[in-house]
Design a protein around this motif. Structure first.
Motif, PDB file in Angstrom:
ATOM      1  N   GLN A   1      29.894  48.362  47.388  1.00  0.00           N
ATOM      2  CA  GLN A   1      29.629  47.136  48.135  1.00  0.00           C
ATOM      3  C   GLN A   1      29.971  47.290  49.613  1.00  0.00           C
ATOM      4  O   GLN A   1      29.763  46.360  50.385  1.00  0.00           O
ATOM      5  N   GLY A   2      30.488  48.461  49.989  1.00  0.00           N
ATOM      6  CA  GLY A   2      30.935  48.660  51.365  1.00  0.00           C
ATOM      7  C   GLY A   2      32.346  48.133  51.536  1.00  0.00           C
ATOM      8  O   GLY A   2      32.851  47.367  50.720  1.00  0.00           O
ATOM      9  N   GLY A   3      33.003  48.549  52.592  1.00  0.00           N
ATOM     10  CA  GLY A   3      34.360  48.081  52.850  1.00  0.00           C
ATOM     11  C   GLY A   3      35.384  48.794  51.990  1.00  0.00           C
ATOM     12  O   GLY A   3      35.184  49.942  51.550  1.00  0.00           O
ATOM     13  N   ARG A   4      36.478  48.106  51.727  1.00  0.00           N
ATOM     14  CA  ARG A   4      37.567  48.702  50.958  1.00  0.00           C
ATOM     15  C   ARG A   4      37.182  48.889  49.492  1.00  0.00           C
ATOM     16  O   ARG A   4      36.328  48.166  48.977  1.00  0.00           O
ATOM     17  N   PRO A   5      37.828  49.857  48.817  1.00  0.00           N
ATOM     18  CA  PRO A   5      37.543  50.041  47.385  1.00  0.00           C
ATOM     19  C   PRO A   5      37.827  48.757  46.608  1.00  0.00           C
ATOM     20  O   PRO A   5      38.845  48.088  46.826  1.00  0.00           O
ATOM     21  N   ALA A   6      36.908  48.393  45.714  1.00  0.00           N
ATOM     22  CA  ALA A   6      37.052  47.191  44.891  1.00  0.00           C
ATOM     23  C   ALA A   6      37.333  47.599  43.457  1.00  0.00           C
ATOM     24  O   ALA A   6      36.773  48.580  42.953  1.00  0.00           O
ATOM     25  N   GLN A   7      38.209  46.851  42.811  1.00  0.00           N
ATOM     26  CA  GLN A   7      38.586  47.146  41.437  1.00  0.00           C
ATOM     27  C   GLN A   7      37.415  46.918  40.493  1.00  0.00           C
ATOM     28  O   GLN A   7      36.660  45.954  40.631  1.00  0.00           O
ATOM     29  N   LEU A   8      37.256  47.820  39.519  1.00  0.00           N
ATOM     30  CA  LEU A   8      36.195  47.711  38.521  1.00  0.00           C
ATOM     31  C   LEU A   8      36.726  47.076  37.242  1.00  0.00           C
ATOM     32  O   LEU A   8      37.861  47.340  36.824  1.00  0.00           O
ATOM     33  N   PHE A   9      35.878  46.255  36.628  1.00  0.00           N
ATOM     34  CA  PHE A   9      36.208  45.598  35.369  1.00  0.00           C
ATOM     35  C   PHE A   9      35.083  45.825  34.369  1.00  0.00           C
ATOM     36  O   PHE A   9      33.976  46.213  34.727  1.00  0.00           O
ATOM     37  N   ARG A  10      35.374  45.548  33.115  1.00  0.00           N
ATOM     38  CA  ARG A  10      34.352  45.456  32.069  1.00  0.00           C
ATOM     39  C   ARG A  10      34.575  44.149  31.326  1.00  0.00           C
ATOM     40  O   ARG A  10      35.615  43.504  31.459  1.00  0.00           O
ATOM     41  N   ALA A  11      33.581  43.765  30.558  1.00  0.00           N
ATOM     42  CA  ALA A  11      33.689  42.520  29.803  1.00  0.00           C
ATOM     43  C   ALA A  11      34.783  42.642  28.757  1.00  0.00           C
ATOM     44  O   ALA A  11      34.897  43.664  28.070  1.00  0.00           O
ATOM     45  N   GLY A  12      35.607  41.595  28.647  1.00  0.00           N
ATOM     46  CA  GLY A  12      36.649  41.566  27.624  1.00  0.00           C
ATOM     47  C   GLY A  12      36.105  41.097  26.287  1.00  0.00           C
ATOM     48  O   GLY A  12      34.899  40.930  26.096  1.00  0.00           O
ATOM     49  N   GLY A  13      36.997  40.855  25.368  1.00  0.00           N
ATOM     50  CA  GLY A  13      36.582  40.481  24.019  1.00  0.00           C
ATOM     51  C   GLY A  13      36.305  39.005  23.837  1.00  0.00           C
ATOM     52  O   GLY A  13      35.778  38.594  22.795  1.00  0.00           O
ATOM     53  N   ALA A  14      36.653  38.187  24.823  1.00  0.00           N
ATOM     54  CA  ALA A  14      36.462  36.746  24.668  1.00  0.00           C
ATOM     55  C   ALA A  14      34.982  36.384  24.693  1.00  0.00           C
ATOM     56  O   ALA A  14      34.230  36.872  25.534  1.00  0.00           O
ATOM     57  N   THR A  15      34.565  35.538  23.773  1.00  0.00           N
ATOM     58  CA  THR A  15      33.199  35.023  23.787  1.00  0.00           C
ATOM     59  C   THR A  15      33.164  33.618  24.376  1.00  0.00           C
ATOM     60  O   THR A  15      32.177  33.229  25.002  1.00  0.00           O
ATOM     61  N   LEU A  16      34.239  32.856  24.175  1.00  0.00           N
ATOM     62  CA  LEU A  16      34.360  31.532  24.761  1.00  0.00           C
ATOM     63  C   LEU A  16      35.449  31.549  25.818  1.00  0.00           C
ATOM     64  O   LEU A  16      36.512  32.151  25.610  1.00  0.00           O
ATOM     65  N   LEU A  17      35.196  30.916  26.959  1.00  0.00           N
ATOM     66  CA  LEU A  17      36.139  30.919  28.068  1.00  0.00           C
ATOM     67  C   LEU A  17      37.009  29.666  28.020  1.00  0.00           C
ATOM     68  O   LEU A  17      36.510  28.557  27.899  1.00  0.00           O
ATOM     69  N   ASN A  18      38.304  29.872  28.113  1.00  0.00           N
ATOM     70  CA  ASN A  18      39.240  28.757  28.128  1.00  0.00           C
ATOM     71  C   ASN A  18      40.318  29.031  29.173  1.00  0.00           C
ATOM     72  O   ASN A  18      41.121  29.923  28.996  1.00  0.00           O
ATOM     73  N   PRO A  19      40.288  28.306  30.301  1.00  0.00           N
ATOM     74  CA  PRO A  19      39.416  27.174  30.630  1.00  0.00           C
ATOM     75  C   PRO A  19      38.008  27.635  31.010  1.00  0.00           C
ATOM     76  O   PRO A  19      37.811  28.773  31.413  1.00  0.00           O
ATOM     77  N   PRO A  20      37.026  26.741  30.891  1.00  0.00           N
ATOM     78  CA  PRO A  20      35.656  27.106  31.234  1.00  0.00           C
ATOM     79  C   PRO A  20      35.453  27.226  32.742  1.00  0.00           C
ATOM     80  O   PRO A  20      36.235  26.708  33.537  1.00  0.00           O
ATOM     81  N   MET A  21      34.370  27.915  33.139  1.00  0.00           N
ATOM     82  CA  MET A  21      33.979  28.034  34.537  1.00  0.00           C
ATOM     83  C   MET A  21      33.003  26.884  34.833  1.00  0.00           C
ATOM     84  O   MET A  21      31.826  26.993  34.559  1.00  0.00           O
ATOM     85  N   LEU A  22      33.493  25.782  35.347  1.00  0.00           N
ATOM     86  CA  LEU A  22      32.657  24.605  35.520  1.00  0.00           C
ATOM     87  C   LEU A  22      31.706  24.763  36.686  1.00  0.00           C
ATOM     88  O   LEU A  22      32.095  25.206  37.778  1.00  0.00           O
ATOM     89  N   ARG A  23      30.450  24.390  36.457  1.00  0.00           N
ATOM     90  CA  ARG A  23      29.427  24.464  37.480  1.00  0.00           C
ATOM     91  C   ARG A  23      29.698  23.407  38.562  1.00  0.00           C
ATOM     92  O   ARG A  23      29.880  22.234  38.233  1.00  0.00           O
ATOM     93  N   PRO A  24      29.690  23.796  39.830  1.00  0.00           N
ATOM     94  CA  PRO A  24      29.921  22.793  40.896  1.00  0.00           C
ATOM     95  C   PRO A  24      28.793  21.782  40.956  1.00  0.00           C
ATOM     96  O   PRO A  24      27.645  22.081  40.613  1.00  0.00           O
ATOM     97  N   ASP A  25      29.118  20.579  41.364  1.00  0.00           N
ATOM     98  CA  ASP A  25      28.093  19.561  41.591  1.00  0.00           C
ATOM     99  C   ASP A  25      27.334  19.922  42.862  1.00  0.00           C
ATOM    100  O   ASP A  25      27.926  20.267  43.887  1.00  0.00           O
TER     101      ASP A  25
END
Length: 253
Positions: free
Chosen positions: A228-252
């Motif tokens: 992405q350019g700039g400083r090194p960014a940490q890499l992730f992979r998808a975890g085992g959760a299928t449902l998110l708690n708390p949810p990621m609420l869509r902004p109005d």
């Protein structure tokens, strides 16, 4: 009791139509194909086809996905595949007048995948392309530069709109947004998925805090990237959760 007589019922066909979504150049895009045969010859449509006599619906959808994109339906119980895509049944569409040829019921499916290469046309499609969903769903219809705009064939505008809304709502409470990402991704890349799907700008710091603080959502791989350019960014992979708690609420908006 009188014997069952199949000829007493009118025949009808079953198709599968695919809403294939990906994020390209920070925009939510869908796969569209230009029909090479009647009905609606020359009009843009969603990819799909008829279900074979000996074929299960999910198998038909997976077959069409491979033929149109080269992607395999991802098995949730298997490791992430480089050419895998999330595939789920969306809804059934059965208006008697939806297809001028005959009575056709469509079982639509939703497929989500990371940024994909230019598609190839298959079946009765004349050409295929990725197009921003906003352009495909424009009130006046869709057309490439220099073309006369026309609505998507059949009832595909409704199917596409339903698929987009399914994706927008599911990434609020599930880990489905990671299906748009490669196997290893940065928080910034995941944020751009949410921004593209929801069509909003998100605060980077708040987003980072939410996704890394949600149990089972993301797992650090131990690696970094500078793609992405700039400083090194940490890499992730998808975890085992299928449902998110708390949810990621869509902004109005």
């Amino acid at each position: 009791m009188s014997p069952y007589d199949p000829s007493a019922f009118p025949p009808f066909a079953v198709t599968v139509d695919l809403v294939v979504l990906t994020v390209r150049r920070h925009a939510l895009c869908a796969l569209a194909v230009r029909r090479g045969e009647p009905p609606f010859q020359g009009r843009w449509a969603l990819p799909g086809g008829f279900v074979k006599v000996d074929e299960d619906l999910s198998a038909a959808a997976a077959r069409e996905l491979v033929e149109e994109t080269g992607l395999c339906a991802h098995d949730p119980d298997s490791p992430v595949q480089a050419n895998g895509a999330h595939l789920e049944q969306l809804a059934t569409y059965g208006d008697p007048k939806r297809d001028p040829r005959m009575r056709v019921v469509s079982v639509a499916h939703l497929a989500l995948a990371p940024d994909l290469p230019a598609p190839r046309a298959g079946g009765d499609a004349h050409s295929a392309r990725w197009a921003p969903v906003d352009a495909l769903l424009t009130q006046g219809g869709y057309g490439r530069e220099g073309e006369q705009a026309a609505p998507l064939a059949f009832d595909h505008a409704q199917i596409l709109a339903d698929g987009v809304e399914r994706a927008r709502s599911k990434i609020e409470y599930s880990s489905l947004a990671t299906a748009f990402c490669p196997p290893e991704f940065t928080v910034g890349e995941l944020r751009r998925v949410y921004e593209a799907v929801w069509g909003v700008a998100l605060d980077p710091r708040n987003f980072h805090r939410k996704v890394t603080g949600t149990p089972g959502f993301l797992v650090p791989t131990g690696g970094t990237t500078t793609r992405q350019g700039g400083r090194p960014a940490q890499l992730f992979r998808a975890g085992g959760a299928t449902l998110l708690n708390p949810p990621m609420l869509r902004p109005d908006v």
